[in-house]
Design a protein around this motif. Structure first.
Motif, PDB file in Angstrom:
ATOM      1  N   LEU A 103       0.803  -1.222   0.000  1.00 32.21           N
ATOM      2  CA  LEU A 103       0.000   0.000   0.000  1.00 32.21           C
ATOM      3  C   LEU A 103       0.839   1.277   0.000  1.00 32.21           C
ATOM      4  N   PHE A 104       1.981   1.287   0.690  1.00 25.43           N
ATOM      5  CA  PHE A 104       2.697   2.534   0.952  1.00 25.43           C
ATOM      6  C   PHE A 104       3.945   2.680   0.090  1.00 25.43           C
ATOM      7  N   ASP A 105       4.127   3.914  -0.402  1.00 24.15           N
ATOM      8  CA  ASP A 105       5.315   4.249  -1.198  1.00 24.15           C
ATOM      9  C   ASP A 105       6.493   4.646  -0.321  1.00 24.15           C
ATOM     10  N   ARG A 106       6.223   5.166   0.856  1.00 22.75           N
ATOM     11  CA  ARG A 106       7.259   5.588   1.798  1.00 22.75           C
ATOM     12  C   ARG A 106       6.851   5.133   3.191  1.00 22.75           C
ATOM     13  N   VAL A 107       7.794   4.550   3.932  1.00 27.36           N
ATOM     14  CA  VAL A 107       7.541   4.155   5.315  1.00 27.36           C
ATOM     15  C   VAL A 107       8.672   4.710   6.179  1.00 27.36           C
ATOM     16  N   LEU A 108       8.314   5.481   7.188  1.00 24.21           N
ATOM     17  CA  LEU A 108       9.279   6.081   8.105  1.00 24.21           C
ATOM     18  C   LEU A 108       9.089   5.481   9.488  1.00 24.21           C
ATOM     19  N   LEU A 109      10.157   4.926  10.053  1.00 27.19           N
ATOM     20  CA  LEU A 109      10.115   4.353  11.395  1.00 27.19           C
ATOM     21  C   LEU A 109      10.945   5.214  12.334  1.00 27.19           C
ATOM     22  N   VAL A 110      10.297   5.774  13.364  1.00 27.25           N
ATOM     23  CA  VAL A 110      10.968   6.559  14.398  1.00 27.25           C
ATOM     24  C   VAL A 110      10.465   6.085  15.750  1.00 27.25           C
ATOM     25  N   HIS A 111      11.372   5.791  16.685  1.00 28.90           N
ATOM     26  CA  HIS A 111      11.007   5.219  17.987  1.00 28.90           C
ATOM     27  C   HIS A 111      10.156   3.970  17.778  1.00 28.90           C
ATOM     28  N   ALA A 112      10.532   3.164  16.823  1.00 31.48           N
ATOM     29  CA  ALA A 112       9.722   1.993  16.471  1.00 31.48           C
ATOM     30  C   ALA A 112      10.405   0.687  16.836  1.00 31.48           C
ATOM     31  N   ILE A 113      11.667   0.507  16.415  1.00 33.95           N
ATOM     32  CA  ILE A 113      12.273  -0.817  16.592  1.00 33.95           C
ATOM     33  C   ILE A 113      13.012  -0.963  17.920  1.00 33.95           C
ATOM     34  N   GLU A 114      13.412   0.145  18.563  1.00 33.81           N
ATOM     35  CA  GLU A 114      14.204   0.019  19.792  1.00 33.81           C
ATOM     36  C   GLU A 114      13.438  -0.692  20.903  1.00 33.81           C
ATOM     37  N   GLU A 115      12.152  -0.405  21.015  1.00 34.28           N
ATOM     38  CA  GLU A 115      11.356  -0.987  22.086  1.00 34.28           C
ATOM     39  C   GLU A 115      10.356  -2.027  21.582  1.00 34.28           C
ATOM     40  N   ALA A 116      10.507  -2.465  20.353  1.00 33.66           N
ATOM     41  CA  ALA A 116       9.630  -3.507  19.815  1.00 33.66           C
ATOM     42  C   ALA A 116       9.924  -4.846  20.478  1.00 33.66           C
ATOM     43  N   ASP A 117       8.884  -5.622  20.737  1.00 29.41           N
ATOM     44  CA  ASP A 117       9.087  -6.964  21.295  1.00 29.41           C
ATOM     45  C   ASP A 117       9.870  -7.838  20.323  1.00 29.41           C
ATOM     46  N   ASP A 118       9.634  -7.649  19.036  1.00 31.33           N
ATOM     47  CA  ASP A 118      10.317  -8.421  17.998  1.00 31.33           C
ATOM     48  C   ASP A 118      10.587  -7.484  16.829  1.00 31.33           C
ATOM     49  N   ALA A 119      11.786  -6.898  16.800  1.00 30.50           N
ATOM     50  CA  ALA A 119      12.123  -5.928  15.755  1.00 30.50           C
ATOM     51  C   ALA A 119      12.075  -6.554  14.364  1.00 30.50           C
ATOM     52  N   GLN A 120      12.455  -7.827  14.260  1.00 27.48           N
ATOM     53  CA  GLN A 120      12.446  -8.476  12.954  1.00 27.48           C
ATOM     54  C   GLN A 120      11.013  -8.672  12.450  1.00 27.48           C
ATOM     55  N   ALA A 121      10.109  -9.066  13.346  1.00 27.20           N
ATOM     56  CA  ALA A 121       8.706  -9.221  12.941  1.00 27.20           C
ATOM     57  C   ALA A 121       8.115  -7.890  12.495  1.00 27.20           C
ATOM     58  N   LEU A 122       8.492  -6.822  13.170  1.00 21.65           N
ATOM     59  CA  LEU A 122       8.011  -5.498  12.784  1.00 21.65           C
ATOM     60  C   LEU A 122       8.493  -5.131  11.389  1.00 21.65           C
ATOM     61  N   LEU A 123       9.766  -5.361  11.112  1.00 18.93           N
ATOM     62  CA  LEU A 123      10.296  -5.031   9.789  1.00 18.93           C
ATOM     63  C   LEU A 123       9.734  -5.957   8.713  1.00 18.93           C
ATOM     64  N   ASN A 124       9.412  -7.188   9.071  1.00 18.74           N
ATOM     65  CA  ASN A 124       8.754  -8.075   8.105  1.00 18.74           C
ATOM     66  C   ASN A 124       7.407  -7.494   7.672  1.00 18.74           C
ATOM     67  N   GLU A 125       6.667  -6.927   8.618  1.00 18.44           N
ATOM     68  CA  GLU A 125       5.392  -6.292   8.297  1.00 18.44           C
ATOM     69  C   GLU A 125       5.593  -5.035   7.452  1.00 18.44           C
ATOM     70  N   VAL A 126       6.648  -4.276   7.763  1.00 13.78           N
ATOM     71  CA  VAL A 126       6.963  -3.093   6.959  1.00 13.78           C
ATOM     72  C   VAL A 126       7.245  -3.499   5.519  1.00 13.78           C
ATOM     73  N   SER A 127       8.000  -4.568   5.344  1.00 16.44           N
ATOM     74  CA  SER A 127       8.305  -5.054   3.998  1.00 16.44           C
ATOM     75  C   SER A 127       7.030  -5.467   3.268  1.00 16.44           C
ATOM     76  N   ARG A 128       6.091  -6.054   3.997  1.00 20.55           N
ATOM     77  CA  ARG A 128       4.847  -6.515   3.372  1.00 20.55           C
ATOM     78  C   ARG A 128       4.005  -5.351   2.850  1.00 20.55           C
ATOM     79  N   VAL A 129       3.919  -4.263   3.627  1.00 21.90           N
ATOM     80  CA  VAL A 129       3.040  -3.154   3.225  1.00 21.90           C
ATOM     81  C   VAL A 129       3.734  -2.167   2.286  1.00 21.90           C
ATOM     82  N   LEU A 130       5.010  -2.391   1.995  1.00 24.31           N
ATOM     83  CA  LEU A 130       5.754  -1.490   1.112  1.00 24.31           C
ATOM     84  C   LEU A 130       5.471  -1.831  -0.346  1.00 24.31           C
ATOM     85  N   SER A 131       5.271  -0.813  -1.160  1.00 23.92           N
ATOM     86  CA  SER A 131       5.011  -1.025  -2.585  1.00 23.92           C
ATOM     87  C   SER A 131       6.273  -1.537  -3.284  1.00 23.92           C
TER      88      SER A 131
END
Length: 257
Positions: A94-122
């Protein structure tokens, strides 16, 4: 445990937060401009930096459930939503640009979060991850949001990005000025000095990434294929050179003959 939305809002309302916003906004503007005609996703607590994407078609601020969300309606095209960072509520691509700020440092699973970012990225989309640098002073004080959770090194961020199927394209560093109020007035000079003479003291790493692309261009004699310049400066991301196999080299030589 993530910092609460009240703590983040308070930080960006004081002089240190205003300095962070000014310095990082300049880097993001160099990379993406005003995001003309793009669908933009800000993940974590990115609202201090999203207003600059004034030419975007749509801007969404997605805030993790453990943090909380705040109303952000700078224009009718902008939206705020509370999300599970392991299962973002958006369709793929869906998204052409994804900006992560204060997102991965305190994530329970940073890799799972980035996997989702990759999925929603055009397919032609770009991501910028902004995170606390492991060697910087900002990660060593709990008086700022960068002092909570896990800081990262450049290699660690590159590894996470590659593992989710994206490729680092460029990187930069910022916040060389110490997070001490008396030093803020000298921030511009300290930023220039640190970038040249003390790169290991940066407080924040910015890493831009995109999808891997595969192509078989027809290269004519006397012409070269050029790679695009990186969006973030001053230092481009390292790339691994390709090593041609013996059979590939023989085939290329036969084709040239």
């Amino acid at each position: 445990m993530r910092r609460s939305i009240e703590e983040l809002r308070t930080f960006y309302g004081d002089p240190k937060g205003a300095l962070v916003r000014r310095i990082l906004s300049s880097r993001l503007s160099d990379a993406w401009g005003t995001a003309d005609g793009c669908d933009v996703l800000g993940l974590g607590y990115a609202t201090p930096f999203l207003d600059q994407f004034s030419s975007a078609r749509r801007v969404v601020a997605a805030m993790p459930g453990g943090q909380g969300a705040e109303a952000w309606t700078a224009s009718g095209r902008n939206r705020t939503t509370l999300v599970n960072d392991r299962a973002l509520p958006f369709p793929s691509g869906l998204f052409d640009r994804v900006l992560l700020v204060h997102a991965i440092e305190e994530a329970d699973d940073a890799q799972a979060l980035l996997n989702e970012v990759s999925r929603v990225l055009s397919p032609t989309g770009r991501v910028i991850v902004v995170c606390a640098a492991r060697g910087g002073l900002w990660a060593r004080t709990e008086a700022t949001p960068f002092g909570h959770g896990r800081p990262f090194s450049r290699k660690q961020i590159e590894g996470l990005i590659r593992h989710c199927g994206l490729e680092p394209r460029a990187w930069s560093q910022a916040l060389y000025v110490p997070p001490w109020r008396p030093m803020l007035a000298f921030s511009d000079g300290i930023e220039q000095f640190g970038r040249l003479f003390a790169p290991g003291t940066a407080g924040v790493i910015l890493m831009e990434a995109g999808r891997l692309t595969y192509a078989r261009p027809k290269v004519r004699s006397g012409l070269s294929v050029l790679s695009p310049a990186p969006a973030l400066k001053p230092v481009p991301s390292l790339s691994v050179p390709r090593v041609a196999s013996a059979s590939a080299a023989q085939t290329a030589a036969a084709a040239a003959a």
